[in-house]
Design a protein around this motif. Sequence first.
Motif, mmCIF file in Angstrom:
data_model
loop_
_atom_site.group_PDB
_atom_site.id
_atom_site.type_symbol
_atom_site.label_atom_id
_atom_site.label_comp_id
_atom_site.label_asym_id
_atom_site.label_seq_id
_atom_site.Cartn_x
_atom_site.Cartn_y
_atom_site.Cartn_z
ATOM 1 N N SER A 110 -25.357 -13.267 -38.624
ATOM 2 C CA SER A 110 -26.144 -14.465 -38.894
ATOM 3 C C SER A 110 -27.584 -14.060 -39.171
ATOM 4 C CB SER A 110 -26.094 -15.414 -37.688
ATOM 5 O OG SER A 110 -27.010 -16.478 -37.847
ATOM 6 N N ILE A 111 -28.220 -14.734 -40.138
ATOM 7 C CA ILE A 111 -29.620 -14.428 -40.435
ATOM 8 C C ILE A 111 -30.560 -15.184 -39.504
ATOM 9 C CG2 ILE A 111 -29.170 -13.885 -42.849
ATOM 10 C CD1 ILE A 111 -30.216 -16.674 -43.570
ATOM 11 N N ALA A 112 -30.013 -16.179 -38.799
ATOM 12 C CA ALA A 112 -30.850 -16.934 -37.860
ATOM 13 C C ALA A 112 -31.236 -16.049 -36.679
ATOM 14 C CB ALA A 112 -30.094 -18.170 -37.366
ATOM 15 N N ARG A 113 -32.488 -16.043 -36.328
ATOM 16 C CA ARG A 113 -33.016 -15.296 -35.179
ATOM 17 C C ARG A 113 -32.800 -13.783 -35.299
ATOM 18 N NH1 ARG A 113 -36.436 -18.562 -32.321
ATOM 19 N NH2 ARG A 113 -35.569 -20.661 -32.199
ATOM 20 N N GLU A 114 -32.616 -13.279 -36.509
ATOM 21 C CA GLU A 114 -32.320 -11.859 -36.662
ATOM 22 C C GLU A 114 -33.464 -10.958 -36.214
ATOM 23 O OE1 GLU A 114 -31.620 -10.698 -40.679
ATOM 24 O OE2 GLU A 114 -33.322 -11.797 -41.480
ATOM 25 N N ARG A 115 -34.667 -11.480 -36.169
ATOM 26 C CA ARG A 115 -35.806 -10.670 -35.730
ATOM 27 C C ARG A 115 -36.098 -10.836 -34.236
ATOM 28 N NH1 ARG A 115 -38.243 -8.325 -39.921
ATOM 29 N NH2 ARG A 115 -37.923 -9.193 -41.996
ATOM 30 N N ASN A 116 -35.373 -11.749 -33.586
ATOM 31 C CA ASN A 116 -35.619 -12.021 -32.165
ATOM 32 C C ASN A 116 -34.657 -11.298 -31.235
ATOM 33 O OD1 ASN A 116 -36.227 -14.912 -33.719
ATOM 34 N ND2 ASN A 116 -37.825 -14.272 -32.306
ATOM 35 N N TRP A 117 -33.374 -11.249 -31.629
ATOM 36 C CA TRP A 117 -32.349 -10.598 -30.807
ATOM 37 C C TRP A 117 -31.158 -10.231 -31.691
ATOM 38 C CZ3 TRP A 117 -34.044 -15.617 -29.032
ATOM 39 C CH2 TRP A 117 -33.323 -16.692 -29.553
ATOM 40 N N PRO A 118 -30.161 -9.539 -31.152
ATOM 41 C CA PRO A 118 -29.020 -9.122 -31.974
ATOM 42 C C PRO A 118 -28.414 -10.279 -32.763
ATOM 43 C CG PRO A 118 -28.906 -8.047 -29.862
ATOM 44 C CD PRO A 118 -30.056 -9.037 -29.781
ATOM 45 N N ASN A 119 -28.067 -10.007 -34.007
ATOM 46 C CA ASN A 119 -27.543 -11.059 -34.883
ATOM 47 C C ASN A 119 -26.184 -10.703 -35.489
ATOM 48 O OD1 ASN A 119 -28.883 -9.047 -36.498
ATOM 49 N ND2 ASN A 119 -28.706 -10.425 -38.235
ATOM 50 N N VAL A 120 -25.542 -9.677 -34.948
ATOM 51 C CA VAL A 120 -24.190 -9.303 -35.368
ATOM 52 C C VAL A 120 -23.336 -9.158 -34.109
ATOM 53 C CG1 VAL A 120 -22.752 -7.613 -36.566
ATOM 54 C CG2 VAL A 120 -25.084 -8.046 -37.367
ATOM 55 N N VAL A 121 -22.143 -9.744 -34.133
ATOM 56 C CA VAL A 121 -21.199 -9.633 -33.004
ATOM 57 C C VAL A 121 -19.882 -9.103 -33.548
ATOM 58 C CG1 VAL A 121 -19.949 -10.865 -31.195
ATOM 59 C CG2 VAL A 121 -22.274 -11.548 -31.763
ATOM 60 N N ALA A 122 -19.266 -8.168 -32.819
ATOM 61 C CA ALA A 122 -18.004 -7.580 -33.266
ATOM 62 C C ALA A 122 -17.018 -7.473 -32.111
ATOM 63 C CB ALA A 122 -18.252 -6.195 -33.863
ATOM 64 N N CYS A 123 -15.734 -7.651 -32.420
ATOM 65 C CA CYS A 123 -14.690 -7.398 -31.424
ATOM 66 C C CYS A 123 -13.933 -6.139 -31.845
ATOM 67 C CB CYS A 123 -13.751 -8.595 -31.272
ATOM 68 S SG CYS A 123 -13.022 -9.233 -32.792
ATOM 69 N N LYS B 105 -10.577 -3.193 -31.105
ATOM 70 C CA LYS B 105 -9.172 -3.051 -30.728
ATOM 71 C C LYS B 105 -9.034 -2.735 -29.241
ATOM 72 C CE LYS B 105 -4.971 -0.536 -32.004
ATOM 73 N NZ LYS B 105 -4.410 0.522 -32.897
ATOM 74 N N ASN B 106 -8.258 -3.560 -28.545
ATOM 75 C CA ASN B 106 -7.973 -3.376 -27.105
ATOM 76 C C ASN B 106 -9.218 -3.322 -26.239
ATOM 77 O OD1 ASN B 106 -5.161 -3.216 -27.649
ATOM 78 N ND2 ASN B 106 -5.348 -1.021 -28.088
ATOM 79 N N ASP B 107 -10.279 -3.997 -26.653
ATOM 80 C CA ASP B 107 -11.537 -3.973 -25.899
ATOM 81 C C ASP B 107 -11.826 -5.354 -25.312
ATOM 82 O OD1 ASP B 107 -14.120 -3.596 -24.929
ATOM 83 O OD2 ASP B 107 -14.674 -2.277 -26.585
ATOM 84 N N PRO B 108 -12.052 -5.457 -23.998
ATOM 85 C CA PRO B 108 -12.331 -6.746 -23.363
ATOM 86 C C PRO B 108 -13.767 -7.226 -23.539
ATOM 87 C CG PRO B 108 -12.368 -5.032 -21.721
ATOM 88 C CD PRO B 108 -11.938 -4.370 -23.002
ATOM 89 N N LEU B 109 -14.590 -6.459 -24.225
ATOM 90 C CA LEU B 109 -15.981 -6.846 -24.443
ATOM 91 C C LEU B 109 -16.337 -6.782 -25.926
ATOM 92 C CD1 LEU B 109 -17.706 -4.899 -21.529
ATOM 93 C CD2 LEU B 109 -17.174 -7.341 -21.594
ATOM 94 N N ALA B 110 -17.048 -7.791 -26.394
ATOM 95 C CA ALA B 110 -17.547 -7.786 -27.768
ATOM 96 C C ALA B 110 -18.875 -7.037 -27.801
ATOM 97 C CB ALA B 110 -17.736 -9.219 -28.271
ATOM 98 N N SER B 111 -19.139 -6.343 -28.881
ATOM 99 C CA SER B 111 -20.407 -5.625 -29.020
ATOM 100 C C SER B 111 -21.398 -6.458 -29.820
ATOM 101 C CB SER B 111 -20.191 -4.274 -29.710
ATOM 102 O OG SER B 111 -19.625 -4.464 -31.005
ATOM 103 N N THR B 112 -22.678 -6.249 -29.570
ATOM 104 C CA THR B 112 -23.725 -6.927 -30.333
ATOM 105 C C THR B 112 -24.565 -5.875 -31.051
ATOM 106 O OG1 THR B 112 -25.271 -6.908 -28.451
ATOM 107 C CG2 THR B 112 -23.844 -8.842 -28.688
ATOM 108 N N TRP B 113 -25.094 -6.272 -32.208
ATOM 109 C CA TRP B 113 -25.862 -5.340 -33.031
ATOM 110 C C TRP B 113 -27.104 -6.035 -33.571
ATOM 111 C CZ3 TRP B 113 -23.486 -0.470 -33.767
ATOM 112 C CH2 TRP B 113 -22.152 -0.407 -33.343
ATOM 113 N N ASN B 114 -28.157 -5.250 -33.741
ATOM 114 C CA ASN B 114 -29.385 -5.759 -34.353
ATOM 115 C C ASN B 114 -29.463 -5.178 -35.758
ATOM 116 O OD1 ASN B 114 -32.213 -5.976 -35.180
ATOM 117 N ND2 ASN B 114 -32.580 -6.651 -33.084
ATOM 118 N N PHE B 115 -29.251 -6.032 -36.757
ATOM 119 C CA PHE B 115 -29.205 -5.535 -38.129
ATOM 120 C C PHE B 115 -30.584 -5.094 -38.622
ATOM 121 C CE2 PHE B 115 -29.121 -5.886 -42.774
ATOM 122 C CZ PHE B 115 -28.005 -5.110 -43.051
ATOM 123 N N THR B 116 -31.616 -5.800 -38.182
ATOM 124 C CA THR B 116 -32.971 -5.439 -38.602
ATOM 125 C C THR B 116 -33.329 -4.034 -38.137
ATOM 126 O OG1 THR B 116 -33.659 -7.760 -38.505
ATOM 127 C CG2 THR B 116 -35.402 -6.103 -38.523
#
Length: 201
Positions: free
Chosen positions: A40-53, A55-66
């Motif tokens: 998402s481009i919203a709030r991309e400069r404030n906090w992570p704006n990419v979320v990924a799930c 394989k076989n992982d109980p936690l989603a990861s977050t990423w800061n594209f900027t």
Amino acid sequence: LYRPQQSAELSQGKGLQRARKKLRGVGNRPLAQITGFEASIARERNWPNVVACHKNDPLASTWNFTQKRLGKRRIGGGATHGGRKKKEVVTAVCISSCGHFTIIGTENGRVERYNLQSGNFKAAYPKKAKKAHGLAVTGVAVDSVNLSLVSSSLDGCVKIWDFQEFKLLKMVVIPDLDYSGVGQKQMEEEEEEEEEEEDDE
């Protein structure tokens, strides 16, 4: 206009360095393969704006594209909801249009909302103890004005939720995808609950 210079790999930081030393192989990654993600481009400069799930992982990861790097917090999978001992693999993710929230779906049919900035659990759909779906969630999406959330599942159901109130608004069962009959059973249960509520009124 696209330029090749715009292509980039998002860094996994020190986790990648540790993985390479441990596994002694260039290119090894501490995170499993990505099975779904949303940006998402919203709030991309404030906090992570990419979320990924993964394989076989109980936690989603977050990423800061900027900043092209992995976020500090990982989200969901039962890690913060009700102290569940059994962590559930995250199977679907999305980000709200405002950029403040991420929605995750799990292998056991749960749909949960988390704050994207802090990673804190907010609530589940529905707020009652029961799960959102009878089988694994395959997709989640929020509309452009944060009014409705749509979730789909292997149970053959597509459900529309009130994004703010966490209530089910509508459910559609797709017979050709409801192999186990779980979706039809859920539909009947929802109809019974509606009848009981009408009788109480």
